[in-house]
Design a protein around this motif. Structure first.
Motif, PDB file in Angstrom:
ATOM      1  N   ARG A 160      -2.348  -0.693 -14.256  1.00 22.58           N
ATOM      2  CA  ARG A 160      -1.787   0.610 -13.872  1.00 22.58           C
ATOM      3  C   ARG A 160      -2.356   1.068 -12.513  1.00 22.58           C
ATOM      4  O   ARG A 160      -1.626   1.583 -11.662  1.00 22.58           O
ATOM      5  CB  ARG A 160      -2.112   1.654 -14.952  1.00 22.58           C
ATOM      6  CG  ARG A 160      -1.263   1.502 -16.201  1.00 22.58           C
ATOM      7  CD  ARG A 160      -1.366   2.757 -17.060  1.00 22.58           C
ATOM      8  NE  ARG A 160      -2.725   3.010 -17.504  1.00 22.58           N
ATOM      9  CZ  ARG A 160      -3.254   2.505 -18.623  1.00 22.58           C
ATOM     10  NH1 ARG A 160      -2.536   1.718 -19.418  1.00 22.58           N
ATOM     11  NH2 ARG A 160      -4.497   2.794 -18.953  1.00 22.58           N
ATOM     12  N   ASP A 161      -3.667   0.875 -12.333  1.00 21.92           N
ATOM     13  CA  ASP A 161      -4.278   1.264 -11.049  1.00 21.92           C
ATOM     14  C   ASP A 161      -3.678   0.480  -9.903  1.00 21.92           C
ATOM     15  O   ASP A 161      -3.417   1.015  -8.820  1.00 21.92           O
ATOM     16  CB  ASP A 161      -5.792   1.030 -11.095  1.00 21.92           C
ATOM     17  CG  ASP A 161      -6.489   1.986 -12.052  1.00 21.92           C
ATOM     18  OD1 ASP A 161      -5.865   3.007 -12.410  1.00 21.92           O
ATOM     19  OD2 ASP A 161      -7.669   1.729 -12.406  1.00 21.92           O
ATOM     20  N   ARG A 162      -3.475  -0.781 -10.169  1.00 22.92           N
ATOM     21  CA  ARG A 162      -2.905  -1.615  -9.114  1.00 22.92           C
ATOM     22  C   ARG A 162      -1.502  -1.158  -8.787  1.00 22.92           C
ATOM     23  O   ARG A 162      -1.117  -1.077  -7.616  1.00 22.92           O
ATOM     24  CB  ARG A 162      -2.910  -3.076  -9.581  1.00 22.92           C
ATOM     25  CG  ARG A 162      -2.382  -4.051  -8.555  1.00 22.92           C
ATOM     26  CD  ARG A 162      -3.272  -4.035  -7.333  1.00 22.92           C
ATOM     27  NE  ARG A 162      -2.778  -4.979  -6.331  1.00 22.92           N
ATOM     28  CZ  ARG A 162      -3.200  -5.032  -5.096  1.00 22.92           C
ATOM     29  NH1 ARG A 162      -4.127  -4.162  -4.699  1.00 22.92           N
ATOM     30  NH2 ARG A 162      -2.724  -5.945  -4.264  1.00 22.92           N
ATOM     31  N   GLN A 163      -0.744  -0.861  -9.865  1.00 20.65           N
ATOM     32  CA  GLN A 163       0.616  -0.372  -9.641  1.00 20.65           C
ATOM     33  C   GLN A 163       0.596   0.950  -8.868  1.00 20.65           C
ATOM     34  O   GLN A 163       1.412   1.173  -7.971  1.00 20.65           O
ATOM     35  CB  GLN A 163       1.319  -0.197 -11.005  1.00 20.65           C
ATOM     36  CG  GLN A 163       1.633  -1.513 -11.701  1.00 20.65           C
ATOM     37  CD  GLN A 163       2.183  -1.300 -13.109  1.00 20.65           C
ATOM     38  OE1 GLN A 163       2.209  -0.171 -13.613  1.00 20.65           O
ATOM     39  NE2 GLN A 163       2.609  -2.392 -13.756  1.00 20.65           N
ATOM     40  N   GLU A 164      -0.374   1.827  -9.254  1.00 16.10           N
ATOM     41  CA  GLU A 164      -0.470   3.127  -8.567  1.00 16.10           C
ATOM     42  C   GLU A 164      -0.837   2.931  -7.099  1.00 16.10           C
ATOM     43  O   GLU A 164      -0.315   3.602  -6.215  1.00 16.10           O
ATOM     44  CB  GLU A 164      -1.532   3.993  -9.262  1.00 16.10           C
ATOM     45  CG  GLU A 164      -1.647   5.391  -8.708  1.00 16.10           C
ATOM     46  CD  GLU A 164      -0.380   6.182  -8.927  1.00 16.10           C
ATOM     47  OE1 GLU A 164      -0.112   7.102  -8.107  1.00 16.10           O
ATOM     48  OE2 GLU A 164       0.349   5.905  -9.896  1.00 16.10           O
ATOM     49  N   THR A 165      -1.747   1.986  -6.864  1.00 20.55           N
ATOM     50  CA  THR A 165      -2.146   1.696  -5.482  1.00 20.55           C
ATOM     51  C   THR A 165      -0.961   1.209  -4.671  1.00 20.55           C
ATOM     52  O   THR A 165      -0.739   1.615  -3.530  1.00 20.55           O
ATOM     53  CB  THR A 165      -3.262   0.648  -5.465  1.00 20.55           C
ATOM     54  OG1 THR A 165      -4.387   1.145  -6.187  1.00 20.55           O
ATOM     55  CG2 THR A 165      -3.688   0.322  -4.042  1.00 20.55           C
ATOM     56  N   LEU A 193       3.087   2.212  -0.746  1.00 23.40           N
ATOM     57  CA  LEU A 193       4.502   2.279  -0.381  1.00 23.40           C
ATOM     58  C   LEU A 193       4.869   3.673   0.109  1.00 23.40           C
ATOM     59  O   LEU A 193       5.613   3.832   1.089  1.00 23.40           O
ATOM     60  CB  LEU A 193       5.361   1.890  -1.601  1.00 23.40           C
ATOM     61  CG  LEU A 193       5.303   0.403  -2.010  1.00 23.40           C
ATOM     62  CD1 LEU A 193       6.077   0.175  -3.318  1.00 23.40           C
ATOM     63  CD2 LEU A 193       5.875  -0.483  -0.902  1.00 23.40           C
ATOM     64  N   ALA A 194       4.297   4.713  -0.605  1.00 24.68           N
ATOM     65  CA  ALA A 194       4.591   6.097  -0.190  1.00 24.68           C
ATOM     66  C   ALA A 194       4.011   6.374   1.196  1.00 24.68           C
ATOM     67  O   ALA A 194       4.654   7.009   2.045  1.00 24.68           O
ATOM     68  CB  ALA A 194       4.014   7.077  -1.212  1.00 24.68           C
ATOM     69  N   GLU A 195       2.775   5.896   1.409  1.00 18.20           N
ATOM     70  CA  GLU A 195       2.150   6.113   2.716  1.00 18.20           C
ATOM     71  C   GLU A 195       2.909   5.388   3.811  1.00 18.20           C
ATOM     72  O   GLU A 195       3.053   5.901   4.928  1.00 18.20           O
ATOM     73  CB  GLU A 195       0.699   5.640   2.678  1.00 18.20           C
ATOM     74  CG  GLU A 195      -0.202   6.534   1.832  1.00 18.20           C
ATOM     75  CD  GLU A 195      -1.620   5.996   1.767  1.00 18.20           C
ATOM     76  OE1 GLU A 195      -1.828   4.860   2.251  1.00 18.20           O
ATOM     77  OE2 GLU A 195      -2.509   6.706   1.238  1.00 18.20           O
TER      78      GLU A 195
END
Length: 474
Positions: A57-62, A67-69
């Motif tokens: 999950r952390d990796r996905q969030e990262t 991607l957002a940045e």
């Protein structure tokens, strides 16, 4: 056996494997293995799966954040590009406006510079005209000064040549006396006399009154004494003054205790009765009962009274005029020799040595009364300069004779008739008898310089020429 081999061959490798397993199958072992496998599955599910899931999950969030940045950065790049394009557009517009403003400012500055240049040209022109006028005025003033000084110098030369003749010198003196005579005839009141205050001018009123009271007491107490008795009294008073000078406590006791006049009078009689002349005791007793501004005035008044005692002795011996003349001569010697006057005034030296120096100078050239006055004065200077003290003695001698002394300086020796006439004229001006003491200073050129007390009459040619030069424009 052959049958079995055939069967295995017909079943293939899987069948063979299954056959082997079946041949080796042990239910207990199987159950244990199954339980162990279940435990492993449980442990993996319980303790391994959550961290792995969290990591995923952390990796996905990262990844999502990156991607957002990246998307935001892309937007910022786009916005920056738009802002740059806008800034470039605005800069071009501003540059164009600055160019227009610069052109307008340049025009305004050019106009201001032209106006300032015109103003500066006018100012410099005006300043130049003023400078020319100032230089011209200075040149005119300098020319007038130079011409005036040249005229004064020429006049001085002519005057010197003219006054080189003795008759012209005498005529210049006579003209001064004529002017003084006109002054005397045109004046309705005489100059008030201060002869009684000779030697007392530096004192305050209380001390002056006290000194005059001491003089009055002496005059009444010494009315029947002859010259010898007065000379002895002078010696006694000199010794008493020395005693008071060396004993500040006694001097302070006699001066400061104003409320105990009777006690001070008694103290004086206790100290001096039978040791000094009675007239000296009376003088000291009277002085001790007076009010003095300072102990210095007390000693100064006694010194003055001591001089008056000697002058009274000279008067009764009929030689006071000679004493006055000798004192005047000595005062002129000291005035002309400042180093000698300084040596006689040096309080760092013993009084006897100063008196010895005076003895070598005038001891055999003056009368006994004059020597007594000079020696006691030098011995008891009390901080006063010797030349000033001797000059005051000469004035005191003249005052004792009811006269004032006129110090008259001329370029050449005055004739007796001129001295007598000058004494008469000055007597008319000052309303009292004037004793004329003369001195020759050739640098005066002609005329007279007259001093009576603090008043000086500059009627000599040198002074008049100097004043003429001073009045010239500078």
């Amino acid at each position: 056996m052959a049958a079995n081999t055939e069967t295995e061959s017909d079943q293939g490798p899987i069948g063979t494997w299954l056959h082997d397993i079946g041949a080796a199958f042990d239910p207990a072992i199987f159950i244990a293995q199954l339980f162990g496998f279940a435990v492993i599955i449980f442990l993996l599910w319980k303790y391994v799966r959550p961290p792995v899931q969290k990591m995923m999950r952390d990796r996905q969030e990262t990844v999502r954040t990156q991607l957002a940045e990246a998307e935001a950065a892309k937007k910022r790049v786009a916005e920056g590009k738009k802002a740059r394009e806008k800034a470039v557009t605005e800069a071009k517009a501003e540059a164009e406006q600055l160019k227009k403003d610069a052109a307008a400012d340049a025009e305004a500055i050019t106009s201001d510079i032209r106006a300032q240049a015109d103003h500066e040209v006018k100012r410099i022109s005006e300043h130049g005209r003023n400078q020319v006028a100032l230089v011209r005025a200075n040149l005119v003033r300098q020319l007038r000064t130079d011409l005036g000084l040249a005229a004064v110098d020429k006049a001085g030369e002519l005057v010197r040549n003219h006054l080189a003749d003795d008759s012209a010198q005498a005529a210049s003196v006579d003209r001064v006396i004529d002017e003084l005579e006109e002054m005397s005839s045109g004046s309705s009141s005489a100059v008030p006399s201060s002869a009684k205050l000779v030697g007392l001018h530096a004192m305050r009123a209380a001390s002056r009154d006290a000194a005059l009271a001491v003089s009055d007491k002496f005059d009444s107490a010494a009315s029947d004494l002859d010259g010898a008795a007065l000379a002895a009294a002078s010696g006694d008073l000199t010794a008493a003054i020395n005693l008071l000078g060396e004993n500040p406590v006694l001097r302070k006791r006699l001066v400061e205790d104003d409320e105990n006049a009777a006690g001070k009078n008694s103290l004086v009689h206790t100290l001096f009765d039978g040791k000094v002349a009675p007239v000296v005791v009376e003088v000291l007793a009277t002085a001790s009962t007076q009010r003095w501004s300072s102990s210095g005035d007390f000693i100064t008044a006694l010194r003055r009274q001591n001089s008056l005692i000697v002058l009274t002795a000279a008067e009764r011996d009929g030689v006071i005029e000679q004493v006055e003349d000798e004192l005047f001569r000595v005062s002129r010697i000291l005035e002309a020799n400042p180093q000698l006057a300084s040596l006689l005034s040096d309080h760092g030296k013993d009084a006897d040595k100063r008196v010895d120096l005076l003895q070598k100078l005038v001891g055999e050239k003056v009368s006994g009364h004059t020597w007594t006055l000079l020696s006691s004065t030098v011995r008891l200077l009390n901080g006063q300069a010797a030349d000033v003290a001797v000059d005051q003695l000469a004035e005191l001698a003249a005052a004792r004779r009811g006269e004032s002394v006129a110090h008259v300086v001329s370029a050449s020796e005055l004739a007796d008739a001129q001295v007598e006439r000058l004494a008469t004229v000055l007597g008319g001006i000052y309303g009292r008898t004037i004793s004329v003491q003369t001195e020759v200073q050739p640098e005066l050129l002609g005329g007279l310089r007259i001093s009576v007390g603090d008043e000086v009459i500059d009627a000599d040619v040198a002074t008049r020429l100097a004043k003429a030069a001073e009045t010239l424009p500078r």
